[in-house]
Design a protein around this motif. Structure first.
Motif, PDB file in Angstrom:
ATOM      1  N   LEU A 146       0.865  -1.180   0.000  1.00  0.00           N
ATOM      2  CA  LEU A 146       0.000   0.000   0.000  1.00  0.00           C
ATOM      3  C   LEU A 146       0.902   1.231   0.000  1.00  0.00           C
ATOM      4  N   ASP A 147       0.587   2.171  -0.834  1.00  0.00           N
ATOM      5  CA  ASP A 147       1.408   3.381  -0.937  1.00  0.00           C
ATOM      6  C   ASP A 147       0.500   4.578  -1.162  1.00  0.00           C
ATOM      7  N   GLU A 148       1.094   5.741  -1.155  1.00  0.00           N
ATOM      8  CA  GLU A 148       0.358   6.955  -1.492  1.00  0.00           C
ATOM      9  C   GLU A 148       1.004   7.591  -2.705  1.00  0.00           C
ATOM     10  N   GLY A 216       6.398   3.840  -8.871  1.00  0.00           N
ATOM     11  CA  GLY A 216       5.066   4.437  -8.872  1.00  0.00           C
ATOM     12  C   GLY A 216       5.154   5.940  -8.995  1.00  0.00           C
ATOM     13  N   GLY A 217       3.989   6.567  -8.895  1.00  0.00           N
ATOM     14  CA  GLY A 217       3.959   8.028  -8.922  1.00  0.00           C
ATOM     15  C   GLY A 217       4.240   8.614 -10.276  1.00  0.00           C
ATOM     16  N   LEU A 218       4.224   7.763 -11.300  1.00  0.00           N
ATOM     17  CA  LEU A 218       4.417   8.256 -12.676  1.00  0.00           C
ATOM     18  C   LEU A 218       3.198   7.841 -13.496  1.00  0.00           C
ATOM     19  N   ALA A 219       3.161   8.315 -14.741  1.00  0.00           N
ATOM     20  CA  ALA A 219       1.949   8.105 -15.556  1.00  0.00           C
ATOM     21  C   ALA A 219       0.733   8.671 -14.812  1.00  0.00           C
TER      22      ALA A 219
HETATM   23  N1  DPZ Z   1       0.420   5.206 -12.563  1.00  0.00           N
HETATM   24  C1  DPZ Z   1       0.210   4.449 -11.435  1.00  0.00           C
HETATM   25  C2  DPZ Z   1      -0.665   3.379 -11.477  1.00  0.00           C
HETATM   26  C3  DPZ Z   1      -0.885   2.617 -10.362  1.00  0.00           C
HETATM   27  N2  DPZ Z   1      -1.764   1.561 -10.443  1.00  0.00           N
HETATM   28  C4  DPZ Z   1      -0.239   2.907  -9.148  1.00  0.00           C
HETATM   29  C5  DPZ Z   1      -0.435   2.152  -7.934  1.00  0.00           C
HETATM   30  O1  DPZ Z   1      -1.219   1.180  -7.881  1.00  0.00           O
HETATM   31  N3  DPZ Z   1       0.227   2.489  -6.813  1.00  0.00           N
HETATM   32  N4  DPZ Z   1       1.084   3.527  -6.787  1.00  0.00           N
HETATM   33  C6  DPZ Z   1       1.306   4.270  -7.875  1.00  0.00           C
HETATM   34  O2  DPZ Z   1       2.105   5.216  -7.789  1.00  0.00           O
HETATM   35  C7  DPZ Z   1       0.645   3.974  -9.115  1.00  0.00           C
HETATM   36  C8  DPZ Z   1       0.883   4.749 -10.247  1.00  0.00           C
END
Ligand code: DPZ
Length: 373
Positions: A146-148, A216-219
């Protein structure tokens, strides 16, 4: 297949990597594209088709599945693989990302996320521990912490706060996951578009000695060059011997350029969602079948393709189906698009094996530019 989770690198070409993940449920050839099976289905597709196109693994969305049919119910029914009849590996996301994008009344604090279901308004609380528990009830093979994820652009202090909490949640998820031979829990690097936060996140997660690492944190709305710059900074900080998964990416061009930065795994709704809206990905670029210019064009999308949806159906018919909002239109274009994505991945893997990935990438991009639509 192996009784344990293993990642082997077979070849590299520059930063591009050719490898494979071996798990009890199957082997994942990397670089790999994971079709998104949101609520236990890759929309508009039979999973036999998805497998026949070359997909070794699919993704399941924890947020949707915990709401319907429910994690405990899926467990009572023998797990997700048994329910949906997919016997290969399944990766599940943590649910947190979709809570923040889909659920109502969201509250996020150190303990986790509290939210109301977008389906019926029911109230839920998901801690890092509950997210891992749900993914375990689904019998997921690769489980995400789990992340933010902070949407960009954002204030540096906000990005730093979310990144640091995600690190604390990663530790809690690792404890909750415990030791599950043959399964894996991946950490997720956060840090937005701030290089030093990306490095701090990657280094701290590396210290947890996890089986794989997602970026994460992209797209999340940033320009492609920002995404690629963050990969250029992040990937070198990740362990060479562990798989790297770029979440939510992307277009064929995003994938090519991210493989060139050292990414091994991808997931995106792009091929299926855009197929349902009339967009076809082909070797010669994109074709929007809603466009009236296709109304009397009896050519198929690509007569050289091995995919029946691409080879046997005219653009005129696809145009008609999409404009008439007929289900078959979305079915055929989802089939075409997933076929194209898997053909692209197979081409990428072979090019890396043969030491010609840079040429493959340039030639593929040039073919798109030239078109021939
Ligand atoms: N583009 C993204 C798609 C995603 N499903 C996620 C995610 O599930 N967790 N964390 C994320 O940063 C993230 C980025």
């Amino acid at each position: 297949m192996t009784e344990t989770f293993q990642f082997k690198l077979h070849a590299t070409d520059g930063k591009a990597r050719r490898g494979e993940v071996s798990m009890p449920r199957g082997t994942i050839r990397t670089p790999a594209f994971m079709p998104v099976g949101t609520v236990g289905t890759v929309k508009a597709m039979y999973l036999d088709q998805v497998k026949d196109l070359g997909a070794d693994i699919i993704l399941g969305n924890t947020y949707h599945l915990m709401l319907r049919p429910g994690a405990e119910r899926v467990a009572r029914l023998g797990g997700l693989h048994n329910l949906i009849r997919w016997q290969g590996p399944i990766l599940t996301d943590s649910g947190g990302f979709q809570v923040m994008s889909l659920a109502g009344l969201r509250k996020l604090d150190e303990q986790g996320v509290t939210f109301k279901s977008h389906v019926d308004g029911a109230l839920f609380h998901m801690s890092p521990e509950r997210s891992i528990e749900i993914q375990g009830l689904l019998d997921s093979d690769i489980q995400m912490q789990l992340d933010e994820c902070v949407a960009l652009p954002a204030e540096p202090k906000e990005i730093e706060r979310a990144m640091e909490m995600s690190l604390r949640w990663a530790e809690r998820c690792k404890v909750a996951f415990g030791d599950q031979p043959g399964k894996a829990m991946f950490g997720i690097v956060q840090g937005g578009d701030i290089p030093e936060l990306r490095v701090r996140s990657a280094e701290a997660l590396k210290g947890l000695d996890l089986k794989g690492y997602a970026v994460g944190g992209l797209a999340v709305g940033e320009p492609q060059e920002v995404m690629l710059r963050m990969l250029d900074i992040t990937c070198p900080e990740l362990p060479v011997e562990k798989p790297r998964y770029l979440m939510g990416v992307g277009t064929p061009d995003d994938i090519l350029r991210s493989v060139a930065q050292g990414i091994d795994m991808f997931d995106c709704v792009m091929p299926t969602r855009s197929g349902r809206h009339g967009l076809a990905f082909t070797r010669h670029g994109r074709i929007n079948l809603r466009n009236a210019r296709h109304a009397e064009d009896m050519r198929p999308l690509d007569e050289q393709s091995s995919c029946p949806a691409t080879r046997d159906y005219s653009r005129a018919y696809l145009h008609h189906l999409i404009r008439s909002n007929e289900s078959l239109g979305g079915m055929l274009l989802s089939w075409n698009n997933l076929a194209y994505y898997q053909e692209l991945m197979a081409g990428i893997r072979l090019a890396i094996e043969e030491g010609r990935f840079a040429d493959f990438m340039a030639e593929t991009q040039e073919t798109w530019r030239r078109g021939d639509l």
